[in-house]
Enzyme design. Structure first.
Site, PDB file in Angstrom:
ATOM      1  N   ASP A 196     -14.817   5.523  28.818  1.00  0.00           N
ATOM      2  CA  ASP A 196     -13.939   4.886  27.631  1.00  0.00           C
ATOM      3  C   ASP A 196     -14.894   4.528  26.570  1.00  0.00           C
ATOM      4  O   ASP A 196     -15.829   4.259  26.578  1.00  0.00           O
ATOM      5  CB  ASP A 196     -13.421   3.685  28.108  1.00  0.00           C
ATOM      6  CG  ASP A 196     -12.960   3.425  29.465  1.00  0.00           C
ATOM      7  OD1 ASP A 196     -11.888   4.263  29.584  1.00  0.00           O
ATOM      8  OD2 ASP A 196     -13.230   2.490  30.209  1.00  0.00           O
ATOM      9  N   LYS A 252     -16.079   1.867  24.222  1.00  0.00           N
ATOM     10  CA  LYS A 252     -16.301   0.369  24.401  1.00  0.00           C
ATOM     11  C   LYS A 252     -15.743  -0.251  23.290  1.00  0.00           C
ATOM     12  O   LYS A 252     -16.424  -0.362  22.084  1.00  0.00           O
ATOM     13  CB  LYS A 252     -17.922   0.106  24.507  1.00  0.00           C
ATOM     14  CG  LYS A 252     -17.913  -1.572  24.833  1.00  0.00           C
ATOM     15  CD  LYS A 252     -19.668  -1.525  25.377  1.00  0.00           C
ATOM     16  CE  LYS A 252     -19.744  -3.049  25.900  1.00  0.00           C
ATOM     17  NZ  LYS A 252     -19.299  -4.191  25.197  1.00  0.00           N
ATOM     18  N   ARG A 283     -12.312 -14.094  29.682  1.00  0.00           N
ATOM     19  CA  ARG A 283     -13.468 -13.707  30.530  1.00  0.00           C
ATOM     20  C   ARG A 283     -14.259 -15.186  30.736  1.00  0.00           C
ATOM     21  O   ARG A 283     -14.714 -15.163  31.839  1.00  0.00           O
ATOM     22  CB  ARG A 283     -14.431 -12.802  30.039  1.00  0.00           C
ATOM     23  CG  ARG A 283     -15.689 -12.516  30.733  1.00  0.00           C
ATOM     24  CD  ARG A 283     -16.213 -11.220  30.338  1.00  0.00           C
ATOM     25  NE  ARG A 283     -17.407 -11.366  31.078  1.00  0.00           N
ATOM     26  CZ  ARG A 283     -18.683 -11.470  30.905  1.00  0.00           C
ATOM     27  NH1 ARG A 283     -18.881 -11.892  29.698  1.00  0.00           N
ATOM     28  NH2 ARG A 283     -19.750 -11.270  31.582  1.00  0.00           N
ATOM     29  N   GLU A 286      -9.197  -5.370  27.087  1.00  0.00           N
ATOM     30  CA  GLU A 286      -9.883  -5.955  25.954  1.00  0.00           C
ATOM     31  C   GLU A 286      -8.718  -6.443  24.981  1.00  0.00           C
ATOM     32  O   GLU A 286      -7.974  -5.519  24.652  1.00  0.00           O
ATOM     33  CB  GLU A 286     -10.842  -5.139  25.187  1.00  0.00           C
ATOM     34  CG  GLU A 286     -12.071  -5.829  24.132  1.00  0.00           C
ATOM     35  CD  GLU A 286     -13.054  -6.250  25.072  1.00  0.00           C
ATOM     36  OE1 GLU A 286     -13.070  -6.523  26.236  1.00  0.00           O
ATOM     37  OE2 GLU A 286     -14.044  -6.523  24.259  1.00  0.00           O
ATOM     38  N   LYS A 336     -18.339   4.786  33.787  1.00  0.00           N
ATOM     39  CA  LYS A 336     -17.982   4.618  35.245  1.00  0.00           C
ATOM     40  C   LYS A 336     -18.113   5.405  36.226  1.00  0.00           C
ATOM     41  O   LYS A 336     -17.349   6.689  35.972  1.00  0.00           O
ATOM     42  CB  LYS A 336     -16.669   3.721  35.242  1.00  0.00           C
ATOM     43  CG  LYS A 336     -16.835   2.499  34.399  1.00  0.00           C
ATOM     44  CD  LYS A 336     -15.194   1.924  34.155  1.00  0.00           C
ATOM     45  CE  LYS A 336     -15.417   0.985  33.069  1.00  0.00           C
ATOM     46  NZ  LYS A 336     -14.208   0.630  32.500  1.00  0.00           N
ATOM     47  N   CYS A 358     -25.201  -2.778 -21.491  1.00  0.00           N
ATOM     48  CA  CYS A 358     -25.938  -2.229 -22.495  1.00  0.00           C
ATOM     49  C   CYS A 358     -25.177  -1.846 -23.330  1.00  0.00           C
ATOM     50  O   CYS A 358     -24.434  -0.876 -23.142  1.00  0.00           O
ATOM     51  CB  CYS A 358     -27.018  -1.440 -21.983  1.00  0.00           C
ATOM     52  SG  CYS A 358     -27.971  -0.670 -23.269  1.00  0.00           S
TER      53      CYS A 358
HETATM   54  S1  IVH Z   1     -15.650  -2.435  31.968  1.00  0.00           S
HETATM   55  C1  IVH Z   1     -17.747  -3.975  35.647  1.00  0.00           C
HETATM   56  N1  IVH Z   1     -14.793  -0.847  30.230  1.00  0.00           N
HETATM   57  O1  IVH Z   1     -17.804  -5.035  27.466  1.00  0.00           O
HETATM   58  C2  IVH Z   1     -17.256  -3.409  34.391  1.00  0.00           C
HETATM   59  N2  IVH Z   1     -15.524  -3.102  29.703  1.00  0.00           N
HETATM   60  O2  IVH Z   1     -20.255  -6.172  27.963  1.00  0.00           O
HETATM   61  C3  IVH Z   1     -16.852  -4.385  33.364  1.00  0.00           C
HETATM   62  N3  IVH Z   1     -15.492  -3.732  27.210  1.00  0.00           N
HETATM   63  O3  IVH Z   1     -16.939  -8.007  29.455  1.00  0.00           O
HETATM   64  C4  IVH Z   1     -16.200  -4.005  32.179  1.00  0.00           C
HETATM   65  N4  IVH Z   1     -14.713  -2.079  26.473  1.00  0.00           N
HETATM   66  O4  IVH Z   1     -15.234  -7.023  27.660  1.00  0.00           O
HETATM   67  C5  IVH Z   1     -15.426  -2.328  30.449  1.00  0.00           C
HETATM   68  N5  IVH Z   1     -13.984   0.358  28.407  1.00  0.00           N
HETATM   69  C6  IVH Z   1     -14.494  -0.970  28.884  1.00  0.00           C
HETATM   70  C7  IVH Z   1     -14.756  -1.966  27.914  1.00  0.00           C
HETATM   71  C8  IVH Z   1     -15.338  -2.967  28.344  1.00  0.00           C
HETATM   72  C9  IVH Z   1     -15.117  -3.175  26.351  1.00  0.00           C
HETATM   73  C10 IVH Z   1     -16.320  -5.202  27.417  1.00  0.00           C
HETATM   74  C11 IVH Z   1     -15.718  -5.951  28.484  1.00  0.00           C
HETATM   75  C12 IVH Z   1     -16.783  -6.626  29.088  1.00  0.00           C
HETATM   76  C13 IVH Z   1     -18.032  -6.091  28.317  1.00  0.00           C
HETATM   77  C14 IVH Z   1     -19.285  -6.164  28.782  1.00  0.00           C
END
Ligand code: IVH
Length: 677
Positions: A116, A118, A139, A177, A297, A433
């Site tokens: 995905d 981020k 969170r 998110e 993942k 100028c």
């Molecule tokens: S998965 C165990 N997927 O990043 C997996 N997190 O740095 C947990 N986040 O707290 C998160 N986009 O707020 C996941 N596609 C995405 C994400 C994502 C943003 C954020 C999320 C998490 C933080 C961790």
């Protein structure tokens, strides 16, 4: 109080279902099937029914999306399963070592990855019981967060009731998110400024600030969106063991009506993840929301289980971060650049740093006020960023890192290029100028002249223009058309072929120049491409424009007093009049296409270009020129194919030979006089 009949109850239920469906079409699928006013009509009908029959009110009604009463504070709540964080890789090398580590734990197995973008927002868990939205928790520290249920109800793409599918669990925690899209963010900040409130620094802050409002009515007005990327605890229904991969989870959640990221993908191996990452690095700025990396993942839930977690984060997931768009560096100096119309712009000279993959060493500071309001000092450590566009910007200094050696910046009193005194015009933030022959101004006006906004002359690089200005070969844009091959050849790194190409490009540009392009190329203050087009529609040529009164100019729609004033002062300047005369001489004198057609005159020499060389018997040169112009023609000085007649007198000069070479028609004085009659 009236009691609702079954009929009314059914109607209310239907309205709610329909409204939520259309909400879903609009906010989740981005493909509405009814008009806004039809939607509003249904919404109003539902509101009226709920008002009339209070027993029918429900907090999961779409009418509740406008936000309930404010609360004193947020209640804290625990997550059933901790919302752990993610381990990071800061480049692909780190990603490769991660892959090697997990391969060792899953020897010989194929590993697929779900990836995905981020998102940079605020993580929220939402809980649904039997498909009905119950609770939302931020969170927080991963174990407990704040109860933001009332606020999440107002988020437009948040389903209050999930669709009935074969996959609906009795208890479902989803995770995602909360973000604000870039375009909505700009609109939001515009509103903030309009209402004299402080704009948000970035979409993330705006999203967090909006969700953590104690008054849900305020949250309701903010353009928040909730994008799902995973699940927490799930139980009940027939769903246990149905989801075996991350991909199935996401597709399942999507079918339930939740918004998932449309740019997520399944990658068959680690290499595909790398390709995906590279693609996103390139497309990063095109995304409608801010992303700061890729989350990868392991797709198989069974493999995820075997990989397990460390105390901090799961081993089956990894964030591969992009280079930051905001980095720290040193403001080494503030230099002043002189623009086309003499505007002096302070420019930050930075210790070079890489920002989001591009090295930057300079950034504009706009004007003196900006430097003051940002409290920047030379020598400061500063935060620089590349925002939506590519233009870098100094965001703020880090005053806590000052050691006392930083210096205040004072605007120079003299132009750094020509040394003349600079002045700050009334009501303007910029210093200027005012020396028209300042080489810096000349250079910028030449660059503008050949640019796309000007005559769009291809193949004449800025470096060459700089050289010509430095050597004094070109002192005005008209001089460009006086350049000869002999002038160019002695220049370093200039070959005969390149010289020919340049001269041809100039010649060609001269021939195809239209009046609007020409006006725009002159770079008159406040006159851009659009205004130039307007002027070219109303005036035949620059002579006619120069005679236009302020009142006359303002008769044209979209031309106000300021523009009219600017045009007049351009023509009042004797240097500009000289420049125009020069253009006429070199044969760059476009006639408006619009007016041209209307003024079909029968002047004998209409639009004909003449060159004289050698002594004439019966006429002086200036008299000959007058006669040509009276007959509608022009006298030019440079021989080109574009010239119609070369008139030779006694002892003709080199132009005679040139004309013969080019095959231009050559006539003597007698023939010339015949033409006139
Ligand atoms: S998965 C165990 N997927 O990043 C997996 N997190 O740095 C947990 N986040 O707290 C998160 N986009 O707020 C996941 N596609 C995405 C994400 C994502 C943003 C954020 C999320 C998490 C933080 C961790």
């Amino acid at each position: 109080m009236q009691k609702a009949t079954q009929e009314i109850r059914d109607r209310v239920e239907k309205l709610r279902r329909d409204i939520e469906y259309h909400n879903y079409r609009y906010y989740v699928l981005d493909s509405p099937v009814i008009s806004d006013s039809e939607f509003d009509g249904m919404f109003r009908e539902l509101q009226e029914l709920e008002d009339r029959y209070p027993e029918m009110q429900s907090q999961n009604s779409p009418t509740q999306r406008i936000g309930k009463e404010p609360s004193e504070s947020f209640r804290h709540r625990s997550h059933t399963l901790p919302m752990s964080s993610l381990d990071n890789a800061f480049d692909l090398t780190e990603w490769e070592s991660y892959v090697q580590r997990i391969r060792k734990m899953l020897p010989g197995e194929e590993i697929e990855f779900w990836v995905d973008p981020k998102l940079d927002g605020l993580a929220v868990e939402a809980i649904f019981e039997n498909g009905v939205f119950q609770t939302a928790i931020t969170r927080g520290d991963g174990y407990t967060g704040e109860d933001v249920t009332a606020n999440m109800r107002t988020v437009r793409n948040m389903p209050l009731q999930l669709f009935e599918t074969d996959f609906l669990p009795a208890y479902l925690e989803v995770r995602g998110e909360v973000v604000i899209y870039e375009e909505h963010f700009e609109e939001l900040n515009r509103l903030q400024r309009e209402q004299d409130r402080k704009p948000f620094a970035n979409p993330r802050n705006a999203a967090a600030g909006s969700l953590r409002q104690l008054d849900p009515k305020i949250t309701a007005q903010r353009p928040l969106r909730y994008i799902i990327y995973g699940i927490g605890s799930v139980s009940g229904g027939e769903t246990e063991d149905i989801w075996t991969t991350q991909a199935e989870i996401i597709r399942g959640l999507e079918k339930l009506g939740l918004s998932v990221n449309p740019d997520s993908r399944l990658c068959r191996n680690a290499k595909e993840v790398e390709e995906y990452y590279q693609k996103l690095v390139e497309k990063r700025r095109e995304f409608p929301y801010e992303i700061d990396g890729v989350v990868s993942k392991v797709n198989s839930l069974e493999q995820q289980n075997r990989l397990g977690s460390t105390a901090r984060a799961p081993r089956w997931a990894l964030a591969i971060k992009f280079e930051s768009m905001q980095v720290e560096t040193v403001l080494q100096d503030i230099q002043v650049q002189v623009g086309r119309i003499g505007t002096m712009t302070p420019v930050a000279k930075l210790e070079p740093v890489s920002v989001g993959g591009v090295t930057i060493s300079r950034a504009t500071l706009h004007n003196e006020d900006e430097i003051r309001s940002k409290d920047l000092k030379i020598g400061d450590r500063v935060i620089v960023q590349r925002a939506g566009d590519v233009i870098p910007e100094v965001v703020r200094p880090l005053p806590e890192k000052r050691d006392g050696r930083e210096r205040e910046f004072y605007f120079p009193e003299n132009c750094p290029v020509c040394g003349s005194k600079v002045s700050r015009l009334q009501g303007e933030a910029a210093y200027r100028c005012l020396n028209l022959s300042c080489p810096a101004i000349l250079l910028q006006s030449l660059i503008h002249f050949v640019s796309k906004t000007g005559l769009d002359i291809d193949g004449i690089g800025h470096k060459w223009i700089e050289t010509w200005v430095e050597k004094g070969m070109v002192q005005s844009p008209a001089d460009l058309f006086k350049l000869q091959k002999e002038d160019l050849l002695p220049l370093e790194r200039m070959g005969p072929k390149q010289a020919d190409n340049m001269l041809n490009a100039l010649e060609e540009a001269k021939n195809r120049a239209t009046l609007d392009k020409f006006i725009s190329a002159l770079g008159i203050r406040l006159i851009g491409e659009e205004t130039s087009k307007l002027l070219a529609k109303h005036y035949r040529d620059m002579d006619e424009l120069s005679r236009a009164s302020k009142e006359g100019l303002q008769q044209i729609e979209d031309i106000g007093p300021e523009i009219a004033e600017s045009i007049q002062s351009f023509f009042q300047n004797p240097r500009n009049r000289e420049l125009l005369e020069d253009f006429k001489q070199v044969g760059l004198w476009p006639i408006s296409e619009h007016v041209q057609k209307e003024v079909e005159s029968d002047l004998p020499l209409k639009e004909k270009k003449f060159i004289f060389t050698g002594r004439l018997q019966n006429l002086t040169r200036s008299r000959a020129k007058e006669r040509v112009e009276q007959a509608g023609g022009h006298v030019v000085s440079a021989v080109s194919k574009n010239v119609d007649y070369v008139v030779i007198g006694e002892d003709p000069g080199s132009k005679y030979n040139k004309a013969r070479e080019l095959g231009v028609e050559i006539i003597d004085e007698e023939q010339f006089l015949e033409l006139l009659s």
